[in-house]
Design a protein around this motif. Structure first.
Motif, PDB file in Angstrom:
ATOM      1  N   LEU A  71       0.829  -1.209   0.000  1.00 35.35           N
ATOM      2  CA  LEU A  71       0.000   0.000   0.000  1.00 35.35           C
ATOM      3  C   LEU A  71       0.863   1.257   0.000  1.00 35.35           C
ATOM      4  CD1 LEU A  71      -2.739  -1.165   2.525  1.00 35.35           C
ATOM      5  CD2 LEU A  71      -3.017  -0.838   0.060  1.00 35.35           C
ATOM      6  N   LEU A  72       1.987   1.232   0.724  1.00 35.06           N
ATOM      7  CA  LEU A  72       2.904   2.369   0.700  1.00 35.06           C
ATOM      8  C   LEU A  72       3.490   2.541  -0.699  1.00 35.06           C
ATOM      9  CD1 LEU A  72       4.450   4.635   2.077  1.00 35.06           C
ATOM     10  CD2 LEU A  72       6.135   2.938   2.862  1.00 35.06           C
ATOM     11  N   SER A  73       3.760   1.441  -1.384  1.00 38.01           N
ATOM     12  CA  SER A  73       4.267   1.534  -2.757  1.00 38.01           C
ATOM     13  C   SER A  73       3.236   2.188  -3.672  1.00 38.01           C
ATOM     14  CB  SER A  73       4.618   0.140  -3.277  1.00 38.01           C
ATOM     15  OG  SER A  73       5.697  -0.414  -2.555  1.00 38.01           O
ATOM     16  N   ALA A  74       1.957   1.869  -3.466  1.00 38.39           N
ATOM     17  CA  ALA A  74       0.904   2.512  -4.258  1.00 38.39           C
ATOM     18  C   ALA A  74       0.905   4.017  -4.025  1.00 38.39           C
ATOM     19  CB  ALA A  74      -0.456   1.916  -3.898  1.00 38.39           C
ATOM     20  N   HIS A  75       1.074   4.414  -2.776  1.00 42.40           N
ATOM     21  CA  HIS A  75       1.168   5.844  -2.450  1.00 42.40           C
ATOM     22  C   HIS A  75       2.393   6.466  -3.119  1.00 42.40           C
ATOM     23  CE1 HIS A  75       1.483   9.514  -0.015  1.00 42.40           C
ATOM     24  NE2 HIS A  75       2.729   9.161   0.223  1.00 42.40           N
ATOM     25  N   CYS A  76       3.532   5.775  -3.031  1.00 38.74           N
ATOM     26  CA  CYS A  76       4.779   6.294  -3.609  1.00 38.74           C
ATOM     27  C   CYS A  76       4.665   6.461  -5.123  1.00 38.74           C
ATOM     28  CB  CYS A  76       5.942   5.362  -3.284  1.00 38.74           C
ATOM     29  SG  CYS A  76       6.340   5.260  -1.536  1.00 38.74           S
ATOM     30  N   ILE A  77       4.050   5.499  -5.790  1.00 39.51           N
ATOM     31  CA  ILE A  77       3.933   5.560  -7.251  1.00 39.51           C
ATOM     32  C   ILE A  77       3.055   6.737  -7.660  1.00 39.51           C
ATOM     33  CG2 ILE A  77       2.968   4.362  -9.254  1.00 39.51           C
ATOM     34  CD1 ILE A  77       3.932   1.739  -7.940  1.00 39.51           C
ATOM     35  N   ALA A  78       1.944   6.941  -6.942  1.00 39.63           N
ATOM     36  CA  ALA A  78       1.068   8.076  -7.256  1.00 39.63           C
ATOM     37  C   ALA A  78       1.801   9.395  -7.071  1.00 39.63           C
ATOM     38  CB  ALA A  78      -0.180   8.026  -6.380  1.00 39.63           C
ATOM     39  N   ARG A  79       2.527   9.550  -5.971  1.00 38.19           N
ATOM     40  CA  ARG A  79       3.255  10.788  -5.718  1.00 38.19           C
ATOM     41  C   ARG A  79       4.391  10.979  -6.700  1.00 38.19           C
ATOM     42  NH1 ARG A  79       2.511  13.270  -0.782  1.00 38.19           N
ATOM     43  NH2 ARG A  79       3.789  14.872  -1.774  1.00 38.19           N
ATOM     44  N   PHE A  80       5.049   9.892  -7.078  1.00 34.23           N
ATOM     45  CA  PHE A  80       6.145   9.981  -8.047  1.00 34.23           C
ATOM     46  C   PHE A  80       5.636  10.496  -9.387  1.00 34.23           C
ATOM     47  CE2 PHE A  80       8.793   7.914 -11.359  1.00 34.23           C
ATOM     48  CZ  PHE A  80       9.990   8.554 -11.080  1.00 34.23           C
ATOM     49  N   HIS A 140       3.295  12.563  -9.712  1.00 40.38           N
ATOM     50  CA  HIS A 140       2.682  13.869  -9.451  1.00 40.38           C
ATOM     51  C   HIS A 140       1.156  13.797  -9.526  1.00 40.38           C
ATOM     52  CE1 HIS A 140       6.727  15.466  -9.711  1.00 40.38           C
ATOM     53  NE2 HIS A 140       6.856  14.927 -10.910  1.00 40.38           N
ATOM     54  N   ARG A 141       0.612  12.715  -8.986  1.00 38.27           N
ATOM     55  CA  ARG A 141      -0.823  12.542  -8.905  1.00 38.27           C
ATOM     56  C   ARG A 141      -1.237  12.483  -7.433  1.00 38.27           C
ATOM     57  NH1 ARG A 141      -0.192  13.900 -13.311  1.00 38.27           N
ATOM     58  NH2 ARG A 141      -0.975  13.040 -15.268  1.00 38.27           N
ATOM     59  N   HIS A 142      -2.504  12.794  -7.212  1.00 39.53           N
ATOM     60  CA  HIS A 142      -3.021  12.745  -5.842  1.00 39.53           C
ATOM     61  C   HIS A 142      -2.998  11.315  -5.337  1.00 39.53           C
ATOM     62  CE1 HIS A 142      -5.463  13.522  -2.310  1.00 39.53           C
ATOM     63  NE2 HIS A 142      -6.317  12.583  -2.707  1.00 39.53           N
ATOM     64  N   SER A 143      -2.464  11.105  -4.151  1.00 39.54           N
ATOM     65  CA  SER A 143      -2.431   9.768  -3.563  1.00 39.54           C
ATOM     66  C   SER A 143      -3.735   9.509  -2.816  1.00 39.54           C
ATOM     67  CB  SER A 143      -1.249   9.641  -2.593  1.00 39.54           C
ATOM     68  OG  SER A 143      -1.355   8.452  -1.840  1.00 39.54           O
ATOM     69  N   PRO A 144      -4.376   8.369  -3.074  1.00 42.18           N
ATOM     70  CA  PRO A 144      -5.609   8.039  -2.341  1.00 42.18           C
ATOM     71  C   PRO A 144      -5.285   7.504  -0.945  1.00 42.18           C
ATOM     72  CG  PRO A 144      -5.094   6.277  -3.868  1.00 42.18           C
ATOM     73  CD  PRO A 144      -4.044   7.349  -4.079  1.00 42.18           C
ATOM     74  N   HIS A 145      -4.633   8.331  -0.131  1.00 41.04           N
ATOM     75  CA  HIS A 145      -4.089   7.841   1.134  1.00 41.04           C
ATOM     76  C   HIS A 145      -5.174   7.353   2.101  1.00 41.04           C
ATOM     77  CE1 HIS A 145      -4.605  12.233   1.419  1.00 41.04           C
ATOM     78  NE2 HIS A 145      -5.012  11.995   2.650  1.00 41.04           N
ATOM     79  N   ARG A 146      -6.356   8.004   2.060  1.00 39.28           N
ATOM     80  CA  ARG A 146      -7.434   7.538   2.942  1.00 39.28           C
ATOM     81  C   ARG A 146      -7.921   6.158   2.517  1.00 39.28           C
ATOM     82  NH1 ARG A 146     -11.095  13.071   3.681  1.00 39.28           N
ATOM     83  NH2 ARG A 146      -9.474  14.277   4.771  1.00 39.28           N
ATOM     84  N   LEU A 147      -8.059   5.961   1.224  1.00 40.20           N
ATOM     85  CA  LEU A 147      -8.438   4.644   0.724  1.00 40.20           C
ATOM     86  C   LEU A 147      -7.400   3.601   1.098  1.00 40.20           C
ATOM     87  CD1 LEU A 147     -10.133   2.712  -1.032  1.00 40.20           C
ATOM     88  CD2 LEU A 147      -8.829   3.527  -3.020  1.00 40.20           C
ATOM     89  N   LEU A 189      -7.738   2.683   4.727  1.00 41.80           N
ATOM     90  CA  LEU A 189      -8.897   1.812   4.920  1.00 41.80           C
ATOM     91  C   LEU A 189      -8.612   0.400   4.422  1.00 41.80           C
ATOM     92  CD1 LEU A 189     -11.839   4.186   3.922  1.00 41.80           C
ATOM     93  CD2 LEU A 189     -11.342   3.287   6.206  1.00 41.80           C
ATOM     94  N   MET A 190      -7.867   0.298   3.314  1.00 43.75           N
ATOM     95  CA  MET A 190      -7.511  -1.011   2.790  1.00 43.75           C
ATOM     96  C   MET A 190      -6.612  -1.762   3.758  1.00 43.75           C
ATOM     97  SD  MET A 190      -6.928  -0.126  -1.258  1.00 43.75           S
ATOM     98  CE  MET A 190      -6.352  -1.783  -1.658  1.00 43.75           C
ATOM     99  N   PHE A 191      -5.716  -1.036   4.419  1.00 42.15           N
ATOM    100  CA  PHE A 191      -4.842  -1.692   5.400  1.00 42.15           C
ATOM    101  C   PHE A 191      -5.660  -2.207   6.580  1.00 42.15           C
ATOM    102  CE2 PHE A 191      -2.183  -1.617   9.217  1.00 42.15           C
ATOM    103  CZ  PHE A 191      -1.174  -2.487   8.818  1.00 42.15           C
ATOM    104  N   VAL A 192      -6.516  -1.349   7.098  1.00 40.90           N
ATOM    105  CA  VAL A 192      -7.349  -1.764   8.234  1.00 40.90           C
ATOM    106  C   VAL A 192      -8.243  -2.935   7.840  1.00 40.90           C
ATOM    107  CG1 VAL A 192      -9.186  -1.048   9.805  1.00 40.90           C
ATOM    108  CG2 VAL A 192      -7.294   0.515   9.300  1.00 40.90           C
TER     109      VAL A 192
END
Length: 395
Positions: A77-86, A88-95, A98-101
């Motif tokens: 999930l952190l990799s998904a966040h990193c790829i979005a930020r890399f 220059h797109r908005h990271s769906p961090h709340r999603l 929730l996916m982790f929980v």
């Protein structure tokens, strides 16, 4: 040691190698935040095979099984966040949170469930598959689209598909009666080999992309002025080559305009260097706002700027310079008042740029000598240009 344990140990080494590689980029280029993020993701992911080994070789199999699952889910999930930020797109961090929980709730709910049963195995693998789909979506948002990002998107999609296939393999081959039996199973060999291979390919692509971004950013910083965002002298000459080549091919002139802020030392002395920097940055913004298509501008050093405009006449170049001069004069009304002087010279097709710069420079200081806050056309006579260069250059 069981064969599966060798696969787990190999994946520990691979994850550590990628973490160190990304960390090395982050250390050599502190501005490359993506490298730091991916290094952290791989360090967290490295805990998964370590925990899998500890499940079999310690007296706390349940604890390390849950910890290993949590670390791998967090890493994906952190990799998904990193790829979005890399990208220059908005990271769906709340999603992602929730996916982790949700994934951990599912894992705890099936903890004592029957292994090698298809619903159990699918529930086990589903959070990882969903995390990879989110990563694939983030990779697909890269602009402009390139071969590497396309390959990354395909690779991540294949990884997402491979997790439910692992569930089928677990049922078919058997993943061991208990968590401690996992490393001795044939499924462990297949699971670690397939996941390790796919994660290695993803890691290599990410490493190439991050390294390339670091190199390009370093090159851009070397060719740009941090205060104005314009090219510096080096950057200007790097961009001039294709502009001059096109002008020579089409038989078109290039207008060279040099600007110098009037009495800039007095501004620094009276208001301080911080305010002087704001004046320089403000004039850089004025240049960007008035540049026609195809023109380039640069801060040549100190308070001197250059503009190169292909395909227009000397008179048109002078009128453009006058608009810029008037804009600078008006800008003083909202802050520190300042003016600029300018000189314009024409580069004919096939002409070297250095003598044109010299003539524009002579015209610039001719404007200074005539009272500042004006733009002067360059003389086409080298003797007259040389004479103007001898004028007093103070202010």
């Amino acid at each position: 040691m069981e064969v599966g344990a060798f696969g787990l140990a190999a994946n520990v080494g691979v994850a550590l190698l990628f973490a160190l590689s990304f960390a090395a980029i982050a250390i050599t280029d502190p501005g490359e935040r993506a490298a730091r993020r991916f290094a952290v993701a791989y360090l967290i992911g490295m805990m998964t095979p370590i925990c899998e080994l500890l499940v079999s070789y310690t007296g706390y199999p349940a604890f390390f099984s849950i910890l290993g699952y949590a670390s791998f889910l967090a890493a994906t999930l952190l990799s998904a966040h990193c790829i979005a930020r890399f990208n220059h797109r908005h990271s769906p961090h709340r999603l992602l949170a929730l996916m982790f929980v949700g994934g951990m709730v599912v894992r705890l709910a099936i903890h004592d469930g029957p292994r090698n049963w298809l619903p159990y195995e699918l529930a086990y693998q589903a959070p990882f598959a969903l995390a990879m789909l989110v990563s694939a979506w983030g990779a697909s948002q890269a602009r402009p689209r390139r071969l590497l990002t396309t390959v990354l998107t395909v690779d991540l999609t294949v990884m997402a598909i491979h997790f439910p296939l692992k569930a089928l393999a677990a049922v078919w081959l058997g993943s061991g009666e208990t968590e401690r039996d996992y490393v001795a199973s044939n499924y462990a060999v297949l699971s670690q080999a397939s996941t390790g291979l796919l994660l290695t390919s993803v890691g290599l692509i990410l490493l190439l992309l991050v390294h390339e971004a670091s190199v390009l950013r370093s090159r851009s910083e070397a060719n740009s002025d941090p205060l104005t965002g314009l090219d510096n002298r080096r950057g200007l000459f790097a961009r001039l080559a294709p502009i001059l080549a096109d002008a020579d091919r089409d038989g078109m002139p290039v207008q060279v305009v040099l600007f110098d802020l009037d009495a800039f030392k007095a501004i620094n002395d009276r208001f301080g260097h911080a305010e002087g920097d704001r004046v320089i940055a403000g004039f850089g913004a004025i240049l960007r706002a008035h540049l026609p298509q195809g023109a380039v501008a640069a801060r040549m050093g100190g308070e001197e700027f250059a503009v190169m405009v292909p395909g227009i006449t000397l008179d048109s170049g002078w009128r453009l310079a006058e608009r810029i001069r008037h804009a600078a004069e008006r800008a003083g009304g909202s802050g520190i008042a300042f003016t600029v002087s300018g000189g314009v010279a024409t580069r004919a097709p096939g002409m070297a740029i250095e003598p044109v710069l010299a003539r524009a420079d002579a015209a610039l200081y001719g404007a200074k000598a005539q009272g500042r806050n004006r733009v002067v056309r360059a003389s086409t006579e080298p003797e007259r240009a040389a004479a103007i260069m001898t004028l007093d250059r103070t202010g």
